[in-house]
Enzyme design. Structure first.
Site, mmCIF file in Angstrom:
data_model
loop_
_atom_site.group_PDB
_atom_site.id
_atom_site.type_symbol
_atom_site.label_atom_id
_atom_site.label_comp_id
_atom_site.label_asym_id
_atom_site.label_seq_id
_atom_site.Cartn_x
_atom_site.Cartn_y
_atom_site.Cartn_z
ATOM 1 N N GLY A 192 0.683 -1.869 -0.562
ATOM 2 C CA GLY A 192 0.204 -0.199 -0.170
ATOM 3 C C GLY A 192 0.904 0.817 0.161
ATOM 4 C CB CYS A 193 0.454 4.259 1.710
ATOM 5 S SG CYS A 193 1.092 6.038 2.487
ATOM 6 C CG PHE A 194 5.905 5.068 -0.757
ATOM 7 C CD1 PHE A 194 5.887 6.410 0.052
ATOM 8 C CD2 PHE A 194 6.759 4.978 -1.694
ATOM 9 C CE1 PHE A 194 5.951 7.162 -1.308
ATOM 10 C CE2 PHE A 194 6.794 6.402 -2.896
ATOM 11 C CZ PHE A 194 6.023 7.140 -2.081
ATOM 12 C CD1 TRP A 195 5.168 8.603 2.288
ATOM 13 C CD2 TRP A 195 3.288 9.478 2.949
ATOM 14 N NE1 TRP A 195 4.852 9.524 1.670
ATOM 15 C CE2 TRP A 195 3.883 10.411 1.498
ATOM 16 C CE3 TRP A 195 1.688 9.693 3.146
ATOM 17 C CZ2 TRP A 195 3.445 11.374 0.814
ATOM 18 C CZ3 TRP A 195 1.137 10.412 2.287
ATOM 19 C CH2 TRP A 195 1.774 11.305 1.692
#
Length: 165
Positions: free
Chosen positions: A14-17
């Site tokens: 998903g979102c890499f953050w």
């Protein structure tokens, strides 16, 4: 102090953050970077990601943890039984060796057997990792501005004990 020898793992969840914050809190992880992998576009950016996937790449100390432990954290930290709603947020493992490929396939199969559900995590050979722009590196660490935010980040990323088992 960095270990003399490290190994590399590349994951998309998903979102890499969030995944960078999660894996960055693991003691055996020496460094993390976020970027783009799995696509064909040359020099993708956040705004021109095209067919790439948001990805985290990490270097870890194999004397402190095993790749299988990183896979277990990967699979337990996001919903692998939901089909991705966008290619950029696909759950994926990019293996760097035949051993990594075998372990990834074993863990995926094991999770499918235990859950009885389809696991949508893709398993690809590693080809190229394109570093994301500076503003995306360590994003969660840079943007936690309140005590409440710090506690939430610590709760979300408290996986040090995961590796003690």
């Amino acid at each position: 102090m960095s270990p003399a020898e490290t190994e590399t793992a590349t994951f998309a969840m998903g979102c890499f953050w969030s995944s960078e914050a999660l894996f960055g809190s693991v003691e055996a992880v020496v460094r993390t970077h976020v970027g783009y992998a799995g696509g064909t576009t040359v020099n993708p950016t956040y705004w021109t990601i095209a067919d790439h996937i948001e990805t985290i790449q990490l270097d870890y100390d194999p004397a402190k943890t095993h790749y299988r432990k990183l896979l277990q954290l990967f699979f337990s930290s996001h919903n692998t039984t939901r089909a991705p709603w966008k290619r950029r947020y696909t759950s994926a493992i990019f293996y760097h060796s035949l051993e990594q490929e075998q372990l990834a396939r074993e863990e995926k199969f094991s999770l499918q057997e235990k859950s009885g559900e389809m696991v949508y995590t893709a398993i690809y050979p590693f080809k190229v990792f394109n570093l994301a722009e500076d503003r995306h590196q360590k994003y969660k660490q840079k943007h936690v501005s309140s005590r409440r935010g710090i506690n939430a980040l610590q709760h979300h990323c408290s996986c040090r004990n995961f590796f003690d088992t």
